[in-house]
Write an enzyme that holds these catalytic residues in place. Structure first.
Site, mmCIF file in Angstrom:
data_model
loop_
_atom_site.group_PDB
_atom_site.id
_atom_site.type_symbol
_atom_site.label_atom_id
_atom_site.label_comp_id
_atom_site.label_asym_id
_atom_site.label_seq_id
_atom_site.Cartn_x
_atom_site.Cartn_y
_atom_site.Cartn_z
ATOM 1 N N ASN A 151 4.866 66.963 44.671
ATOM 2 C CA ASN A 151 3.678 66.202 45.076
ATOM 3 C C ASN A 151 3.837 65.537 46.434
ATOM 4 O OD1 ASN A 151 5.521 64.895 43.105
ATOM 5 N ND2 ASN A 151 4.445 63.048 43.728
ATOM 6 N N GLN A 179 0.168 69.421 40.394
ATOM 7 C CA GLN A 179 -0.334 69.580 41.767
ATOM 8 C C GLN A 179 -0.882 70.980 42.044
ATOM 9 O OE1 GLN A 179 -0.855 67.418 44.202
ATOM 10 N NE2 GLN A 179 0.019 65.636 43.183
ATOM 11 N N HIS A 201 -7.839 64.679 37.521
ATOM 12 C CA HIS A 201 -8.282 63.992 38.742
ATOM 13 C C HIS A 201 -7.680 64.565 40.020
ATOM 14 C CE1 HIS A 201 -4.655 61.318 39.444
ATOM 15 N NE2 HIS A 201 -4.422 61.737 38.213
ATOM 16 N N CYS A 325 1.941 56.432 43.297
ATOM 17 C CA CYS A 325 2.377 55.082 42.957
ATOM 18 C C CYS A 325 2.869 54.349 44.199
ATOM 19 C CB CYS A 325 3.453 55.114 41.893
ATOM 20 S SG CYS A 325 4.770 56.244 42.266
HETATM 21 C C1 LIG Z 1 3.555 66.289 40.112
HETATM 22 C C2 LIG Z 1 2.914 65.211 39.324
HETATM 23 N N1 LIG Z 1 3.197 65.071 38.024
HETATM 24 C C3 LIG Z 1 2.629 64.124 37.272
HETATM 25 C C4 LIG Z 1 1.728 63.242 37.789
HETATM 26 C C5 LIG Z 1 1.122 62.190 36.918
HETATM 27 O O1 LIG Z 1 -0.230 62.422 36.674
HETATM 28 P P1 LIG Z 1 -1.168 61.248 36.094
HETATM 29 O O2 LIG Z 1 -1.003 60.079 36.997
HETATM 30 O O3 LIG Z 1 -2.520 61.838 36.074
HETATM 31 O O4 LIG Z 1 -0.697 60.946 34.717
HETATM 32 C C6 LIG Z 1 1.393 63.321 39.157
HETATM 33 C C7 LIG Z 1 0.453 62.357 39.789
HETATM 34 O O5 LIG Z 1 0.650 61.911 40.907
HETATM 35 C C8 LIG Z 1 1.999 64.338 39.935
HETATM 36 O O6 LIG Z 1 1.716 64.476 41.237
#
Ligand SMILES: Cc1ncc(COP(=O)(O)O)c(C=O)c1O
Length: 376
Positions: A151, A179, A201, A325
């Site tokens: 990500n 992603q 989302h 985050c």
């Molecule tokens: C690679 C990856 N995994 C998991 C997540 C977590 O997803 P969520 O915040 O919708 O639970 C994200 C979100 O940024 C992500 O980019």
């Protein structure tokens, strides 16, 4: 002007998705578990959405379980494999999303698994020979958990290669596809993966929605108890309009995939070319052949590093220093820290969607030209 280039954190809701959701916010409100007319019509809508999602990945609807998002799906895959499938060893990478790394670390701390980290190359890609060495050396039932695209830096996993290796060593494979879903086609009849994770989302669907695909050979039990929803796999009244929105968003993505990909790639490559030409001393933490929605730029070291994202925001540009985050802050990117080739440089992730325009990129480049000499 405000420009949103943080689409890997989240995307704006597609107006067509909102349209599809609205009837389920207004008229069709029944509890899908109710046996009367109101419940039956919403139950039918959820099952239509599940069928629609399953067909896009060439799997059976019974293998799709709706969740609150990617974090829950990742937790389910990891925790349930250990509890229900006899997994005693997890192989992962040091640059997974925290929804994976924190979960496996907790499992290790509880004494439930042995944890191994596969070696990575300098660009963040997996060393597949090391992965094979780790798989060959283990006697215990093993789960490999590796993300399809990172990500932050967008590096892609060769999922076919990992799938083949995992089958050779009779392990399980969980792939965090958060992603890449909606941006890449995935035929799960052709590539065997036991679990994939999705967050609605990330592709113009609603927040708080997602799913886990669980291959029918992986007999896991629920993580959340208290109701018979999701065929006894995930208790709690369903996020009805969220599920409808997720399915609609996916349908839109996959029916325009090539067109959207070409458009987004053009924007990303244009921005890369412009800033390479116009801003001295920059480099890139992302690769051209990586996730096409992401451009991770390495700005030269400067005394005001921590303020860089803040200053971008003041200039009207929303970007990120790492994962969602850490949006708005440059602290805590374990991914960049792991690559760590230039610890003082400032990593900024610009991530694009079909709603961005070339004019927006021009605006961002102009602002960056003004900002970078000031902070260098
Ligand atoms: C690679 C990856 N995994 C998991 C997540 C977590 O997803 P969520 O915040 O919708 O639970 C994200 C979100 O940024 C992500 O980019």
């Amino acid at each position: 002007m405000r420009v949103y280039l943080d689409n890997a954190a989240t995307t704006p809701l597609d107006p067509e998705v909102l349209e599809a959701m609205l009837p389920y916010l207004h008229n069709h409100f029944g509890n899908p578990s109710s046996i009367h007319y109101f419940g039956r019509e919403t139950r039918a809508a959820i099952e239509r959405a599940r069928k629609q999602v399953a067909s896009l990945f060439n799997v059976s609807p019974g293998e799709i379980f709706f969740t609150s998002g990617g974090t829950e799906a990742n937790n389910m895959a990891l925790q349930c494999s250990v509890r229900d499938l006899g997994v005693k060893h997890i192989i992962t990478s040091p640059i997974e999303h925290h929804a994976v790394t924190h979960t496996v670390e907790a499992l290790e701390k509880e004494g439930k698994i042995k944890l191994s980290f596969v070696k990575l190359h300098a660009d963040g890609s997996v060393d597949y020979e090391d992965l094979e060495r780790l798989l060959a050396a283990t006697q215990e039932k093993t789960l490999v958990s590796l993300m399809h695209a990172n990500n932050e830096i967008g590096i892609l996993l060769d999922i076919e290669r990992v799938s083949a290796l995992v089958q050779t060593y009779q392990a399980y494979f969980h792939c965090d596809t958060v992603q890449t879903i909606g941006h890449y086609k995935l035929d799960l009849k052709k590539i065997k993966i036991h679990f994939i994770s999705c967050a609605g989302h990330k592709f113009h669907g609603p927040k708080g929605t997602g799913f886990i695909y669980v291959n029918s050979e992986a007999h896991i039990k629920p993580l959340i108890h208290g109701g018979a929803q999701e065929r006894n796999m995930r208790a709690g009244t369903e996020n009805l309009y969220g599920i409808i929105g997720l399915a609609k968003a996916l349908e839109i993505c996959y029916s325009h995939l090539e067109e959207h990909e070409a458009y987004i790639r053009t924007l990303r490559d244009y921005m890369k070319q412009k800033i390479s030409e116009e801003i001295p001393g920059i480099g890139f933490n992302s690769q051209d052949d990586g996730l096409y929605t992401v451009l991770n730029v390495k700005f030269p070291p400067n005394p005001k590093s921590e303020l860089f994202l803040f200053n971008l925001d003041i200039a009207g540009i929303a970007a990120s220093g790492g994962s969602a985050c850490s949006s708005g802050s440059n602290v805590g990117s374990h991914v960049i820290a792991h690559l760590n080739n230039e610890p003082d440089s400032v990593a900024v992730r610009f991530s694009f969607s079909k709603f961005n325009t070339k004019e927006e990129i021009d605006f961002v480049v102009e602002k960056l030209k003004e900002m970078v000499p000031v902070v260098v």
